[in-house]
Design a protein around this motif. Structure first.
Motif, short mmCIF file in Angstrom:
data_model
loop_
_atom_site.label_atom_id
_atom_site.label_comp_id
_atom_site.label_asym_id
_atom_site.label_seq_id
_atom_site.Cartn_x
_atom_site.Cartn_y
_atom_site.Cartn_z
N GLY A 152 25.77 43.90 -2.77
CA GLY A 152 25.93 44.98 -3.62
C GLY A 152 26.09 45.62 -3.73
N PHE A 153 27.52 45.22 -3.85
CA PHE A 153 28.95 46.10 -4.82
C PHE A 153 28.73 45.38 -5.83
CE2 PHE A 153 30.74 46.29 -0.84
CZ PHE A 153 31.23 47.98 -0.69
N ARG A 154 29.34 46.26 -7.15
CA ARG A 154 29.26 45.55 -8.86
C ARG A 154 31.20 45.12 -8.61
NH1 ARG A 154 30.51 49.36 -13.44
NH2 ARG A 154 30.57 47.96 -15.31
N VAL A 155 31.06 43.64 -9.22
CA VAL A 155 31.61 43.11 -8.82
C VAL A 155 32.58 43.36 -10.49
CG1 VAL A 155 33.84 41.41 -8.63
CG2 VAL A 155 31.09 41.93 -6.85
N LYS A 156 34.01 43.69 -10.89
CA LYS A 156 34.74 43.47 -11.80
C LYS A 156 36.08 41.80 -11.99
CE LYS A 156 35.69 46.26 -14.79
NZ LYS A 156 36.07 47.52 -15.08
N ILE A 157 36.11 40.86 -13.20
CA ILE A 157 37.09 40.18 -12.42
C ILE A 157 37.67 40.93 -13.65
CG2 ILE A 157 37.72 38.26 -13.07
CD1 ILE A 157 36.23 38.21 -10.36
N ALA A 158 39.21 40.31 -13.14
CA ALA A 158 40.29 40.93 -14.12
C ALA A 158 41.54 39.15 -14.35
CB ALA A 158 41.50 42.14 -13.87
N ALA A 159 41.93 39.31 -15.25
CA ALA A 159 42.21 37.09 -15.31
C ALA A 159 43.86 37.97 -16.20
CB ALA A 159 41.60 36.53 -15.65
N THR A 160 44.28 37.53 -15.70
CA THR A 160 46.12 37.21 -15.56
C THR A 160 46.23 36.52 -16.26
OG1 THR A 160 46.27 39.06 -14.06
CG2 THR A 160 48.39 38.64 -15.11
N ARG A 161 47.16 36.23 -17.18
CA ARG A 161 47.42 34.79 -18.12
C ARG A 161 48.87 35.39 -18.55
NH1 ARG A 161 43.40 31.15 -17.83
NH2 ARG A 161 44.34 29.76 -19.49
N PHE A 162 49.67 34.23 -18.95
CA PHE A 162 50.86 34.19 -19.14
C PHE A 162 50.72 34.01 -21.28
CE2 PHE A 162 53.57 33.84 -16.16
CZ PHE A 162 55.01 34.65 -15.74
N ASP A 163 49.72 33.21 -21.34
CA ASP A 163 49.75 32.83 -22.59
C ASP A 163 48.00 32.73 -23.90
OD1 ASP A 163 52.56 30.93 -22.10
OD2 ASP A 163 51.13 30.21 -20.97
N GLU A 164 48.39 32.94 -24.29
CA GLU A 164 47.00 33.09 -25.35
C GLU A 164 46.86 31.66 -25.53
OE1 GLU A 164 45.68 35.19 -27.76
OE2 GLU A 164 46.94 36.94 -27.55
N ASP A 165 45.24 31.40 -24.83
CA ASP A 165 45.31 30.11 -24.99
C ASP A 165 43.60 30.24 -24.88
OD1 ASP A 165 44.21 27.63 -23.68
OD2 ASP A 165 44.44 28.50 -21.08
N PRO A 166 43.35 30.06 -25.96
CA PRO A 166 41.33 30.18 -26.34
C PRO A 166 40.46 29.55 -25.34
CG PRO A 166 42.98 30.50 -28.26
CD PRO A 166 43.63 30.08 -26.80
N GLU A 167 40.92 28.67 -25.29
CA GLU A 167 40.17 27.42 -24.69
C GLU A 167 40.16 27.68 -23.12
OE1 GLU A 167 37.52 24.19 -23.79
OE2 GLU A 167 37.92 25.29 -25.33
N GLY A 168 40.92 28.36 -22.62
CA GLY A 168 41.29 28.02 -21.08
C GLY A 168 40.21 29.53 -20.79
N VAL A 169 40.05 30.53 -21.74
CA VAL A 169 40.46 32.33 -21.35
C VAL A 169 38.35 31.83 -21.57
CG1 VAL A 169 39.47 34.25 -22.62
CG2 VAL A 169 41.63 33.21 -21.51
N ARG A 170 37.90 30.66 -22.52
CA ARG A 170 36.54 30.44 -23.18
C ARG A 170 35.95 29.86 -21.44
NH1 ARG A 170 33.40 26.10 -23.61
NH2 ARG A 170 35.88 25.02 -23.64
N GLU A 171 36.87 29.18 -20.96
CA GLU A 171 35.80 28.47 -20.18
C GLU A 171 36.52 29.34 -18.84
OE1 GLU A 171 38.67 24.99 -19.49
OE2 GLU A 171 38.48 23.98 -20.47
N LEU A 172 36.84 30.24 -18.33
CA LEU A 172 36.63 31.77 -17.47
C LEU A 172 35.75 32.46 -18.06
CD1 LEU A 172 37.53 32.55 -15.08
CD2 LEU A 172 39.27 34.18 -17.04
N HIS A 173 35.14 32.31 -18.89
CA HIS A 173 34.34 32.95 -19.01
C HIS A 173 32.70 32.18 -18.98
CE1 HIS A 173 35.99 37.17 -20.99
NE2 HIS A 173 36.35 35.86 -22.18
#
Length: 332
Positions: free
Chosen positions: A216-237
């Motif tokens: 029953g917890f609200r869960v937030k997600i934090a991703a840490t990335r070295f590079d601008e990676d639009p495709e990788g971030v899209r896949e994460l979303h």
């Protein structure tokens, strides 16, 4: 800029070092606003997001351009307080700004010491208190620390790997459900996450996310990335959509060139919006910079009035000298 409507955003990338000084001055002279600044390394290139003068015709909020990283506005001083509960951790992430690891000295916060400080924070109108580390669930008195902050918006930053059984599971189940669990998950599949945090950590983090959700917890997600990676971030979303994580509960943040990190963006008091943080050793300007002696603002024992006073005085001096240039580094 002539092609844009008032309020629209323009992303600018430059490797010319003079842009750091000249662009904000130009923007101020012509009435535009620098809303974000990001350095790929300490010596550039630099990214800027510039908002054209005037409000947009439809009054709509427009997305920030030019970066996959989360952005936001300044958090008012006194609104948010960070705490490093401890510095020991079950992981030794390659970019850890706190230099936490299984071998790190625990340097744990004492609930008896910080309890009155939390109470003072509430009395002053503070709203948000965040617990980070290290891995907070390795602190044997985490429950007492969380309880001492009752009445505030509370968030625990965790890798979600060690609270599945035993006493830590009992602790997790005992925590108020209005406490938010922010879990680190860097990628949609194991490769990037495990490379940075250790083999098998991605799968165990997903298990922890599922457990926290089921309780029953609200869960937030934090991703840490070295590079601008639009495709990788899209896949994460897309992966987070599958996990039921709301859009507003996702933070994509760059690596700061602090602690263990051998790369990342350079941060300093001159460029970074303050989010004061306390540890067993003192207080710092921002949670990504607690290994940097130049970002230390107070020694132990801690005095909340002194901590916020130093921050406000520093901001007043900086803002009088220059109205532009600081960057919001979102951690939550």
């Amino acid at each position: 800029m002539r092609r844009l409507d008032g309020g629209d955003l323009l992303a600018i990338r430059s490797a010319e070092s003079s842009v750091v000084t000249d662009l904000p001055v130009w923007a101020e002279l012509v009435g535009h606003e620098i809303v974000d600044e990001l350095a790929e390394t300490g010596t550039g290139p630099w990214w800027f997001t510039v908002r054209k003068d005037g409000a947009s015709a439809d009054g709509a909020v427009r997305p920030d351009a030019g970066t996959v990283f989360s952005t936001g506005s300044r958090t008012p001083v006194g609104h948010r307080l960070w705490t490093y509960t401890n510095f020991d951790c079950n992981l030794a992430c390659l970019y850890c700004c706190a230099e936490s690891s299984p071998k790190a000295s625990p340097r744990r916060l004492d609930p008896d010491v910080v309890g009155p400080l939390f109470a003072r924070f509430r009395e002053q109108g503070g709203r948000e208190l965040l617990f980070t580390g290290g891995e907070p669930f390795m602190h044997p008195q985490l429950g007492e620390l969380v309880d001492a902050a009752a009445g505030l918006e509370r968030t625990i930053l965790t890798n979600a790997m060690i609270f599945g059984r035993g006493r830590r599971r009992e602790l997790l189940e005992s925590i108020d459900r209005d406490v938010v669990m922010q879990v680190s998950l860097d990628s949609a599949s194991p490769e990037i996450h495990d490379e940075m945090r250790g083999a098998g950590s991605w799968a165990r983090a997903l298990d922890g996310i599922g457990l926290a959700h089921s309780l029953g917890f609200r869960v937030k997600i934090a991703a840490t990335r070295f590079d601008e990676d639009p495709e990788g971030v899209r896949e994460l979303h897309e992966r987070l959509d599958q996990e039921g994580i709301a859009q507003e509960d996702r933070v994509i943040r760059p690596v700061a060139a602090e602690g263990f990190a051998e790369g990342g963006i350079h941060v300093s008091i001159d460029s970074l919006e303050p989010e004061p943080v306390i540890t067993a050793d003192g207080a710092w300007w921002h949670p990504v910079a607690i290994t940097n002696p130049n970002m230390r603002i107070a020694d132990a024992p801690l005095d909340l009035d002194e901590i916020f006073g130093v921050v406000r005085d520093t901001l007043q001096v900086h803002d009088a000298a220059s109205a532009a240039g600081r960057e919001v580094f979102r951690c939550a």
